[in-house]
Write a protein that holds these residues in place. Structure first.
Motif, mmCIF file in Angstrom:
data_model
loop_
_atom_site.group_PDB
_atom_site.id
_atom_site.type_symbol
_atom_site.label_atom_id
_atom_site.label_comp_id
_atom_site.label_asym_id
_atom_site.label_seq_id
_atom_site.Cartn_x
_atom_site.Cartn_y
_atom_site.Cartn_z
ATOM 1 N N GLN A 175 -24.203 72.961 -6.919
ATOM 2 C CA GLN A 175 -23.114 72.225 -7.542
ATOM 3 C C GLN A 175 -23.559 70.847 -8.017
ATOM 4 O OE1 GLN A 175 -19.599 72.850 -5.326
ATOM 5 N NE2 GLN A 175 -18.315 71.559 -6.601
ATOM 6 N N ASP A 176 -23.063 70.440 -9.171
ATOM 7 C CA ASP A 176 -23.327 69.130 -9.783
ATOM 8 C C ASP A 176 -24.758 68.957 -10.284
ATOM 9 O OD1 ASP A 176 -20.700 68.348 -9.307
ATOM 10 O OD2 ASP A 176 -21.188 67.649 -7.288
ATOM 11 N N LYS A 274 -25.258 59.736 -16.219
ATOM 12 C CA LYS A 274 -24.150 60.078 -15.328
ATOM 13 C C LYS A 274 -24.595 61.160 -14.349
ATOM 14 C CE LYS A 274 -19.472 61.977 -15.326
ATOM 15 N NZ LYS A 274 -19.403 63.424 -15.321
ATOM 16 N N GLN A 278 -25.090 61.245 -10.286
ATOM 17 C CA GLN A 278 -24.496 62.242 -9.395
ATOM 18 C C GLN A 278 -25.554 62.838 -8.486
ATOM 19 O OE1 GLN A 278 -22.626 65.256 -11.716
ATOM 20 N NE2 GLN A 278 -20.663 64.214 -11.772
ATOM 21 N N LYS A 281 -26.503 60.600 -5.832
ATOM 22 C CA LYS A 281 -25.458 60.500 -4.824
ATOM 23 C C LYS A 281 -25.565 61.672 -3.841
ATOM 24 C CE LYS A 281 -21.065 61.187 -5.762
ATOM 25 N NZ LYS A 281 -19.950 61.034 -6.685
ATOM 26 N N LYS B 11 -12.414 63.124 -8.064
ATOM 27 C CA LYS B 11 -13.582 62.383 -7.569
ATOM 28 C C LYS B 11 -14.828 63.254 -7.464
ATOM 29 C CE LYS B 11 -11.648 58.350 -6.941
ATOM 30 N NZ LYS B 11 -12.032 57.224 -7.795
ATOM 31 N N ASN B 12 -14.651 64.530 -7.103
ATOM 32 C CA ASN B 12 -15.779 65.454 -7.018
ATOM 33 C C ASN B 12 -15.438 66.721 -7.776
ATOM 34 O OD1 ASN B 12 -15.599 64.310 -3.851
ATOM 35 N ND2 ASN B 12 -17.549 64.112 -4.888
ATOM 36 N N SER B 13 -16.456 67.440 -8.178
ATOM 37 C CA SER B 13 -16.217 68.682 -8.902
ATOM 38 C C SER B 13 -15.675 69.762 -7.961
ATOM 39 C CB SER B 13 -17.520 69.160 -9.527
ATOM 40 O OG SER B 13 -18.455 69.440 -8.515
ATOM 41 N N SER B 294 -15.125 68.284 -12.928
ATOM 42 C CA SER B 294 -14.532 67.172 -12.183
ATOM 43 C C SER B 294 -13.213 66.748 -12.803
ATOM 44 C CB SER B 294 -15.483 65.985 -12.138
ATOM 45 O OG SER B 294 -16.684 66.359 -11.530
#
Lengths: 388, 302
Positions: A175-176, A274, A278, A281, B11-13, B294
């Protein structure tokens, strides 16, 4: 979520790593016997019996960091070594282009596989290719075949729902991550924002009907009416189901080798700032379990095979860009905050230090720069990982 | 029929979990709460109806023991009871209940430990053991009408639907077989079970008898979410195939027949949709989110 996810994650990422290394070895005209030695070394380590025994035990997934260390270690298992020095200038979290490339490839496969169960066919495509890499070396082939049987025994009895849980667990792991990969951008399967393209056309998954039909039944079960609707896509009938046996046509191309000499591995990747934020983070999130996990990792590493030094190998260098000029350019033009890096793969003669576990650990201490003063083994490993 | 409105950032996906979006309207304060699960966090947004104010809150899964592995959340859902509204969060570790605004945890039930559940004015009354495979979704009768005997349905990974009469003691009324295909989302409306499956099918059953009223080849991939607008009978379905579809379900009690027709498609490009919910009881607006996204995308009737 699913405690059966780790073996599939490891085998598929490992398969992707081997595709990339194989392509680079061939593209840079590394002599066939040396290239084969590299591949054999890594595959031997990957399919080490004790290591896989640990891997196949039901357990949670590792953190991204811990898993990357496993693959770092794997790459070091060969006479060929990833040159750490050339990676150090890249930003902390994006040194490992090779790893990013592997993970994005497998993320794509997990996301796109038509049914959750097709993750197993993707894995079989990787396993088939790995078998082909070692087809002339019976001892390693036997090792790989044993794992193949283990995969079939463990996974073919699982229900579709259990496969969906495995898939969802993998998707949480990935994810992300939105790193852009040239080969995907060129093929138009990834868009410039890093998201993968999901087609609304083509064959539906095996066992699914093309959407567009409503049927109404009477209380006695007779069909009363049939009504069509516009499904908004352009779907057609499913392909036949791929084979879940040790031999056979998997039908899906996901998990097969997408690189060739004429289609080089492009490690030139980028992420928007961006996304790299992420990414950072995610990696920087404190994990109270890290120590626990790293001790587990240390135990796993204990199972890794010991490599014999390659006595006839002379030093050679593999880099992941097509030409030296291209690599120079990439190094110069690389802004630090962007999420791409360059990997130099270097094979050297100083293999005395490489093989044994203790020494591998030692090397990590040398190449990492912040592992002093750690008290316990878990802290040691933790410090080393921070230095990676 | 619907057009896209301004999205709500979260705030988060969203993680790829079934029914990974819930919506609760709080009329007195003119607020709507949205919840979306991201790994071990529940993202909550409270949005004012005038669209001017958004406030965010994040709820972590409770980890009574940090020596064990991280606790991923499987589901976050609002529970509207006659006396109070609750937010129920389920994870591998246990069941947490919060006040509906997420402010206070009011109940904690650890699974796999002998620890007794603790909570204020909430007690464990019964554990129902009918499902042989993992339970995927639970739905109560949403029409608000008390005249239906069957008022709860539960679904599992094997596609089995259990139809219950809730109360002091729950009573199993019927079991509907699912032919080994996961039923990922289920709804119960005016005595009719609406079930969505891994094969992209939607089936409509009479809850009490299990009679199949209708079958729809609705989606090209796994269905992740269904919702019904109880006042209008509008049905929302969403799947991994990136489509959200709106249907209308009509009932003719005289002939005991149920019909379903297709009304509208929305494609959320390159998104495997994991949550879709109507924002009101008429189905005037609905909200959607998907894996790795998100934001919560909203659609409103034109």
């Amino acid at each position: 979520m699913s405690a059966r996810t780790l073996p599939l994650l490891f085998i598929n990422l490992g398969g992707e790593m081997l595709y990339i290394l194989d392509q680079r070895l061939r593209a840079q005209n590394i002599p066939a016997d040396k290239a084969k030695k590299v591949m054999n070394d890594i595959i031997t380590t990957m399919f080490n019996k004790k290591f896989l025994e640990e891997l196949f035990k039901p357990q949670e997934l590792y953190s991204k960091k811990a898993l990357r260390t496993v693959f770092d270690r794997l790459a070091h298992a060969s006479i060929m070594r990833l040159n750490q020095a050339s990676m150090d200038k890249a930003s902390l979290f994006h040194k490992s282009t090779l790893y990013d490339l592997m993970t994005m490839a497998f993320k794509y496969q997990v996301l796109l596989c038509p049914r959750p169960k097709d993750i197993l066919l993707v894995s079989f495509n990787h396993m088939d290719a790995i078998k082909d890499f070692v087809k002339d070396t019976p001892s390693i082939l036997g090792q790989v075949d044993e794992t193949y049987q283990q995969l079939i025994e463990m996974y073919t009895p699982l229900s579709n729902g259990e496969f969906q849980l495995i898939r969802q667990t993998l998707l949480i792991f990935f994810q992300d991550m939105h790193i852009r990969v040239s080969i995907f951008l060129k093929d138009k399967v990834q868009s410039s924002n890093g998201r993968f393209v999901l087609p609304t056309c083509g064959p539906v998954p095996h066992g699914t009907q093309v959407p567009g039909l409503i049927r109404i039944f009477s209380c006695s079960g007779d069909e009363l009416t049939r009504q069509k609707f516009n499904n908004g896509g352009n779907y057609n009938s499913p392909l036949r189901e791929g084979s879940f046996d040790i031999f056979g046509d998997r039908i899906t191309k996901l998990g097969t080798n997408m690189y060739s000499v004429s289609r080089p591995v492009e490690t030139h990747m980028s992420g928007t700032s961006k996304n790299s934020a992420q990414h950072t983070k995610v990696n920087a999130a404190p994990n109270p379990l890290a120590k626990e996990e790293l001790n587990l990792l240390a135990r796993l590493m204990g199972g890794l095979d010991v490599q014999k030094p390659g006595n006839t190998d002379s030093g050679f260098r593999v880099n992941l860009f097509a030409t030296d000029e291209e690599e120079e350019e990439a190094l110069i033009s690389r802004p630090d905050e962007l999420s791409y890096g360059v990997i130099n793969i270097q094979a050297t003669k100083d293999q005395q230090a490489n093989p044994e576990l203790a020494k591998i650990m030692g090397e990590f201490t040398e190449s990492g720069d912040q592992c002093d003063g750690a008290s316990s083994k878990g802290d040691d490993l933790l410090a080393m990982m921070d230095g990676l | 029929m619907y057009h896209k409105e301004r999205s709500i950032q979260i705030k988060n996906s969203a993680s790829a979990l079934y029914n990974n979006l819930d919506v609760l309207r709080i009329a007195p304060t003119r607020l709507t709460y949205f919840t979306v699960v991201h790994a071990n966090v529940v993202n909550m947004v409270s949005a004012s109806w005038d669209g001017l104010n958004y406030s965010h809150r994040q709820l972590q899964s409770k980890e009574p023991n940090v020596a064990t592995s991280t606790s991923l959340i499987m589901q976050a859902a609002f529970c509207v009871l006659p006396s109070r509204d609750l937010l129920v969060v389920t994870s591998q570790k246990g069941i947490q209940m919060y006040e509906s605004d997420g402010s206070i945890m009011v109940y904690w039930h650890a699974l796999d430990t002998p620890e007794t559940p603790t909570g204020s004015n909430i007690t464990l009354s019964e554990v129902l053991e009918e499902h042989k495979e993992s339970i995927t979704d639970i739905a109560s009768e949403c029409s608000g009408c008390q005249s239906y005997i069957a008022n709860l349905v539960t679904a599992d990974d094997g596609g089995t639907l259990c139809v219950w009469k809730s109360g002091e003691e729950f009573q199993l009324l019927n079991k509907i077989s699912g032919f080994d295909v996961t039923c990922s989302s289920v709804k119960l409306w005016k005595g009719t079970v609406v079930a969505g499956y891994g094969t992209g099918l939607i089936r409509l059953y009479e809850a009490i008898t299990g009679i199949l009223h209708a079958e729809v080849n609705a989606h090209a991939r796994w269905i992740y979410s269904l919702d019904i607008a109880p006042f209008s009978g509008l049905l929302l379905s969403a799947a991994e195939d990136s489509f959200v579809r709106v249907w209308n379900v009509t009932m003719t009690p005289e002939t005991n027949s149920v019909e379903i027709g297709h009304l509208h498609n929305e494609c959320v490009t390159d998104t495997q949709i994991c949550g879709a919910k109507f924002c009101d009881s008429d189905g005037y607006a609905f909200a959607v989110t998907g894996y790795d996204l998100s934001e919560i995308i909203r659609y409103v009737q034109t």
